[in-house]
Design an enzyme around this catalytic site. Sequence first.
Site, PDB file in Angstrom:
ATOM      1  N   GLU A  82       0.892  -1.388  -0.260  1.00  0.00           N
ATOM      2  CA  GLU A  82       0.011   0.014   0.053  1.00  0.00           C
ATOM      3  C   GLU A  82       0.731   1.214   0.147  1.00  0.00           C
ATOM      4  O   GLU A  82       1.629   1.659   0.883  1.00  0.00           O
ATOM      5  CB  GLU A  82      -1.030  -0.172   1.065  1.00  0.00           C
ATOM      6  CG  GLU A  82      -2.101   1.023   1.145  1.00  0.00           C
ATOM      7  CD  GLU A  82      -2.905   0.990   2.405  1.00  0.00           C
ATOM      8  OE1 GLU A  82      -3.079  -0.021   2.853  1.00  0.00           O
ATOM      9  OE2 GLU A  82      -3.503   2.174   2.694  1.00  0.00           O
ATOM     10  N   LYS A 261      -7.954  -0.504  11.177  1.00  0.00           N
ATOM     11  CA  LYS A 261      -7.222  -0.967   9.896  1.00  0.00           C
ATOM     12  C   LYS A 261      -5.797   0.118   9.651  1.00  0.00           C
ATOM     13  O   LYS A 261      -4.687  -0.606   9.213  1.00  0.00           O
ATOM     14  CB  LYS A 261      -8.193  -0.812   8.538  1.00  0.00           C
ATOM     15  CG  LYS A 261      -7.667  -1.245   7.252  1.00  0.00           C
ATOM     16  CD  LYS A 261      -6.766  -0.176   6.335  1.00  0.00           C
ATOM     17  CE  LYS A 261      -6.055  -1.035   5.159  1.00  0.00           C
ATOM     18  NZ  LYS A 261      -5.296  -0.256   4.416  1.00  0.00           N
ATOM     19  N   ASP A 277       2.707 -14.962  11.166  1.00  0.00           N
ATOM     20  CA  ASP A 277       1.288 -15.443  10.840  1.00  0.00           C
ATOM     21  C   ASP A 277       0.752 -14.174  11.204  1.00  0.00           C
ATOM     22  O   ASP A 277       0.064 -13.940  12.131  1.00  0.00           O
ATOM     23  CB  ASP A 277       0.985 -16.684  11.448  1.00  0.00           C
ATOM     24  CG  ASP A 277      -0.424 -16.945  11.081  1.00  0.00           C
ATOM     25  OD1 ASP A 277      -1.338 -16.253  10.554  1.00  0.00           O
ATOM     26  OD2 ASP A 277      -0.940 -18.161  11.280  1.00  0.00           O
ATOM     27  N   HIS A 376      -2.056  10.729  -0.240  1.00  0.00           N
ATOM     28  CA  HIS A 376      -2.565   9.732  -0.816  1.00  0.00           C
ATOM     29  C   HIS A 376      -2.474   9.895  -2.245  1.00  0.00           C
ATOM     30  O   HIS A 376      -2.062   8.842  -3.085  1.00  0.00           O
ATOM     31  CB  HIS A 376      -3.806   9.106  -0.143  1.00  0.00           C
ATOM     32  CG  HIS A 376      -3.715   8.175   0.737  1.00  0.00           C
ATOM     33  ND1 HIS A 376      -4.549   6.911   0.694  1.00  0.00           N
ATOM     34  CD2 HIS A 376      -3.002   8.184   2.087  1.00  0.00           C
ATOM     35  CE1 HIS A 376      -4.430   6.201   1.886  1.00  0.00           C
ATOM     36  NE2 HIS A 376      -3.319   6.896   2.629  1.00  0.00           N
TER      37      HIS A 376
HETATM   38  P1  NDP Z   1       6.425 -24.737  14.947  1.00  0.00           P
HETATM   39  O1  NDP Z   1       5.774 -25.996  14.626  1.00  0.00           O
HETATM   40  O2  NDP Z   1       7.404 -24.482  13.647  1.00  0.00           O
HETATM   41  O3  NDP Z   1       7.017 -25.001  16.150  1.00  0.00           O
HETATM   42  C1  NDP Z   1       8.242 -24.080  16.730  1.00  0.00           C
HETATM   43  C2  NDP Z   1       9.325 -25.157  17.089  1.00  0.00           C
HETATM   44  O4  NDP Z   1      10.511 -24.075  17.118  1.00  0.00           O
HETATM   45  C3  NDP Z   1       9.136 -25.495  18.515  1.00  0.00           C
HETATM   46  O5  NDP Z   1       8.269 -26.600  18.554  1.00  0.00           O
HETATM   47  C4  NDP Z   1      10.559 -25.739  18.946  1.00  0.00           C
HETATM   48  O6  NDP Z   1      10.920 -26.951  18.603  1.00  0.00           O
HETATM   49  C5  NDP Z   1      11.401 -24.811  17.838  1.00  0.00           C
HETATM   50  N1  NDP Z   1      12.162 -23.732  18.421  1.00  0.00           N
HETATM   51  C6  NDP Z   1      13.320 -23.638  18.409  1.00  0.00           C
HETATM   52  N2  NDP Z   1      13.911 -22.672  19.125  1.00  0.00           N
HETATM   53  C7  NDP Z   1      12.852 -22.371  20.179  1.00  0.00           C
HETATM   54  C8  NDP Z   1      12.665 -21.233  21.027  1.00  0.00           C
HETATM   55  N3  NDP Z   1      13.662 -20.519  21.677  1.00  0.00           N
HETATM   56  N4  NDP Z   1      11.446 -21.375  21.735  1.00  0.00           N
HETATM   57  C9  NDP Z   1      10.366 -22.048  21.104  1.00  0.00           C
HETATM   58  N5  NDP Z   1      10.764 -22.783  20.197  1.00  0.00           N
HETATM   59  C10 NDP Z   1      11.674 -22.956  19.475  1.00  0.00           C
HETATM   60  O7  NDP Z   1       5.590 -23.402  15.024  1.00  0.00           O
HETATM   61  P2  NDP Z   1       4.356 -23.010  16.183  1.00  0.00           P
HETATM   62  O8  NDP Z   1       4.347 -24.338  17.115  1.00  0.00           O
HETATM   63  O9  NDP Z   1       4.850 -21.842  16.915  1.00  0.00           O
HETATM   64  O10 NDP Z   1       3.234 -22.728  15.189  1.00  0.00           O
HETATM   65  C11 NDP Z   1       3.115 -21.679  14.613  1.00  0.00           C
HETATM   66  C12 NDP Z   1       2.859 -21.966  12.964  1.00  0.00           C
HETATM   67  O11 NDP Z   1       1.729 -22.735  13.002  1.00  0.00           O
HETATM   68  C13 NDP Z   1       2.598 -20.884  12.158  1.00  0.00           C
HETATM   69  O12 NDP Z   1       3.198 -21.163  10.966  1.00  0.00           O
HETATM   70  C14 NDP Z   1       1.044 -20.644  11.985  1.00  0.00           C
HETATM   71  O13 NDP Z   1       0.813 -20.203  10.866  1.00  0.00           O
HETATM   72  C15 NDP Z   1       0.635 -22.141  12.158  1.00  0.00           C
HETATM   73  N6  NDP Z   1      -0.717 -22.256  12.519  1.00  0.00           N
HETATM   74  C16 NDP Z   1      -1.704 -21.504  13.158  1.00  0.00           C
HETATM   75  C17 NDP Z   1      -2.697 -21.611  13.586  1.00  0.00           C
HETATM   76  C18 NDP Z   1      -3.401 -20.630  14.281  1.00  0.00           C
HETATM   77  O14 NDP Z   1      -2.885 -19.411  14.496  1.00  0.00           O
HETATM   78  N7  NDP Z   1      -4.564 -20.889  14.829  1.00  0.00           N
HETATM   79  C19 NDP Z   1      -3.184 -22.985  13.468  1.00  0.00           C
HETATM   80  C20 NDP Z   1      -2.398 -24.050  13.123  1.00  0.00           C
HETATM   81  C21 NDP Z   1      -0.920 -23.620  12.489  1.00  0.00           C
HETATM   82  P3  NDP Z   1      12.060 -27.709  19.170  1.00  0.00           P
HETATM   83  O15 NDP Z   1      11.793 -27.346  20.903  1.00  0.00           O
HETATM   84  O16 NDP Z   1      11.626 -29.303  19.413  1.00  0.00           O
HETATM   85  O17 NDP Z   1      13.353 -27.571  18.634  1.00  0.00           O
END
Ligand code: NDP
Length: 424
Positions: A82, A261, A277, A376
Amino acid sequence: MTNLKWTGFAKKSPQERIDLIREFGLLKEESQEILQQQKKLPLETANQMAENVVSELSLPFAIAPDFLVNGKTYHLPMVTEEPSVVAAASFAAKMIKRSGGFTTTVHNRQMIGQVALFEVPNVDEATASILEKKAFLLSLANQAHPSIVKRGGGTRNLWLEPKEDFLIVYVSVDTQEAMGANMVNTMMEALVPSLEELSQGQSLMAILSNYATESLVSADCQVNISSLSRNKEEAHHLAQKLVMASRLAQVDSYRASTHNKGIFNGIDALVMATGNDWRAIEAGAHAYASRDGQYRGLSHWSYDEEAATIKGHMTLPMPIATRGGSIGLNPTVQVAHDLLGNPNAKELASLIASLGLAQNFAALKALTSTGIQAGHMKLQAKSLALLAGAKDKEVGPLVQELLKEKHMNLETSKALLQKLRQEN
Ligand code: NDP
């Protein structure tokens, strides 16, 4: 990163801007290379991120410099299509910096998951049985995602609320640097068999809530009213109007929607730049804007006549991440994090809230003084010039001609471009 000379940044070419950032030493070599070589998201990676991929869609990646937040200067990456959004943010940042910058408070940083139970024969008994097993249930959820516990996070609390024919179990989770959707969903699903047994009911769903009320951040700033006008009386009058505009967004949902907005023009741009997200951030904040039953503006402005300042405040949910999701996949997203100095999630949430408040100030200032269209239209003319096919050197003269028109559209833009080309 303070006192860098950003004057004239807007007038430079993208390559000159990259050169300047390099001179300023704001980026690691790796990030410089990504910008220099225009390294985009590889199609093979994109193909893993979503389904049925055939290509990618690019958007402008810009920088709004000089945001003073909690005494530190940041240069904010903004991804937006935008016109005028980045210009407005940069302008507001400058004004707010002169009056001391932004201060922020991160109230908490936990996500909430929920399991909705139905056909529970006795809600009071089920509530008592579940609460009695609270410690066991919190530990059971942690066992479903042990790595977050190792990182210092994990479940924090469990509570219940009966709503109509549902008994809803809520669990708060410290997700550390992740947004936590997937981890919370996994944890909630792990609780289902125990919750069904304890309640004698059935689970309808077990999932994260985007209404992140345990992940609130506040941003505050003030602006000396001399920034509104050099004329003291006019400045006073404009300050009063700006505060009225803030009040209007509290009483009228039609205005509140547009007010918010404007705030999201900034918020989304930084959320997208950092690979987060934005639907999740929007969903949470709009629900928060309706928390008392009426949709209202997220920000509040007040006028301290004695101090000759207007004061802005905004609190909203900001469940932002610096790890997980698609953050590590897109090279330009890495540049954004690098440019910000690789902040943690709390710091990033503070920057996003500050940018939203800055954007709001710029919009309210324009609306209650010159009107939003003055700025704008110039940018709209630029878009029309580009759409008509104007080359770099033709854009400026064509914009000047378009601004003289009573009604500008693509047709007039094309006709004027043709005329300019014939004249030269
Ligand atoms: P991920 O599934 O990618 O999980 C994040 C992973 O990052 C953790 O499980 C952890 O795995 C790793 N990690 C590494 N360093 C860190 C740290 N310092 N702190 C925390 N975790 C760390 O993502 P999220 O669970 O965060 O989910 C977000 C995603 O889900 C987005 O892409 C979103 O769009 C999507 N989503 C959103 C929904 C909603 O908003 N309702 C529904 C479904 C999906 P480990 O500890 O094993 O290394």
